[in-house]
Design an enzyme around this catalytic site. Structure first.
Site, mmCIF file in Angstrom:
data_model
loop_
_atom_site.group_PDB
_atom_site.id
_atom_site.type_symbol
_atom_site.label_atom_id
_atom_site.label_comp_id
_atom_site.label_asym_id
_atom_site.label_seq_id
_atom_site.Cartn_x
_atom_site.Cartn_y
_atom_site.Cartn_z
ATOM 1 N N HIS A 53 -10.183 -48.038 -4.020
ATOM 2 C CA HIS A 53 -10.718 -48.132 -5.380
ATOM 3 C C HIS A 53 -10.093 -47.034 -6.227
ATOM 4 O O HIS A 53 -9.637 -46.008 -5.715
ATOM 5 C CB HIS A 53 -12.237 -47.969 -5.365
ATOM 6 C CG HIS A 53 -12.960 -49.124 -4.744
ATOM 7 N ND1 HIS A 53 -14.277 -49.403 -5.027
ATOM 8 C CD2 HIS A 53 -12.557 -50.071 -3.864
ATOM 9 C CE1 HIS A 53 -14.657 -50.468 -4.343
ATOM 10 N NE2 HIS A 53 -13.627 -50.888 -3.624
ATOM 11 N N GLU A 55 -11.336 -44.756 -8.163
ATOM 12 C CA GLU A 55 -11.952 -43.437 -8.012
ATOM 13 C C GLU A 55 -11.499 -42.766 -6.718
ATOM 14 O O GLU A 55 -11.217 -41.568 -6.700
ATOM 15 C CB GLU A 55 -13.481 -43.543 -8.034
ATOM 16 C CG GLU A 55 -14.051 -44.088 -9.326
ATOM 17 C CD GLU A 55 -14.160 -45.607 -9.367
ATOM 18 O OE1 GLU A 55 -14.883 -46.120 -10.233
ATOM 19 O OE2 GLU A 55 -13.524 -46.298 -8.531
ATOM 20 N N CYS A 83 -18.686 -48.007 -7.828
ATOM 21 C CA CYS A 83 -19.490 -48.670 -6.800
ATOM 22 C C CYS A 83 -20.194 -47.612 -5.946
ATOM 23 O O CYS A 83 -19.876 -46.423 -6.045
ATOM 24 C CB CYS A 83 -18.594 -49.563 -5.936
ATOM 25 S SG CYS A 83 -17.580 -48.645 -4.757
ATOM 26 N N CYS A 86 -17.772 -45.316 -3.957
ATOM 27 C CA CYS A 86 -17.102 -44.311 -4.788
ATOM 28 C C CYS A 86 -18.078 -43.228 -5.229
ATOM 29 O O CYS A 86 -17.741 -42.040 -5.233
ATOM 30 C CB CYS A 86 -16.453 -44.976 -5.995
ATOM 31 S SG CYS A 86 -15.073 -46.045 -5.528
#
Length: 157
Positions: A53, A55, A83, A86
């Site tokens: 992801h 992040e 999410c 993260c």
């Protein structure tokens, strides 16, 4: 334009560029002391890594650049609502502030909301959609994994 808005615009620009490369619409910027430390984009499709992801790619880059897994004093600016994975990683890294430009509500019509995962994780383990089991296994030699780690840490200091 505020600092938050400026860095959020940078995260959105990263996300837009990622769309052009065939990626998902997520970008993130790690900032410390008003300066960009690292950036990242969602690389799930490019790498086949479900943890890639924006992040997390930004956190990984920031940790490498700073030479430490401790990102205390850093803020993360993300194009979308982080999410739970993260968010947990940012907490574990010591990130003190998180800002995001698009909410789960904004992403829901496009299949880009993680609200259902947040809701599932808020339930007790026995009620979650994924089976989670504590099975207290220990080696026959009687050694304790965590005690061995602590002893190693103490000896290394």
């Amino acid at each position: 334009m505020s600092q938050a808005q400026r860095f959020l615009c940078e995260a959105i620009e990263l996300a837009r560029a990622n769309i052009e490369k065939g990626g998902r619409p997520f970008g993130a910027v790690v900032v410390r002391g008003g300066e960009v430390v690292a950036t990242g984009v969602n690389e799930i499709i490019a790498t086949n890594d479900p943890t890639a992801h924006a992040e997390l790619t930004a956190l990984r880059a920031a940790s490498r650049k700073l030479g430490s897994p401790n990102l205390a004093g850093c803020a993360v600016y993300a194009s979308g609502h982080p999410c739970p994975m993260c968010m947990a990683a940012m907490r574990l890294a010591g990130v003190g502030e998180v800002y995001y430009a698009y909410s789960n509500d904004d992403g829901a019509p496009y299949g880009l909301s993680t609200a259902a995962i947040y809701a599932d994780l808020a339930r007790p383990f026995a009620e979650q959609s994924m089976k989670i089991s504590y099975v207290p296994v220990r080696l026959d030699d009687g050694s304790d994994l965590y005690a061995a780690w602590k002893q190693h840490q103490t000896a290394a200091s």
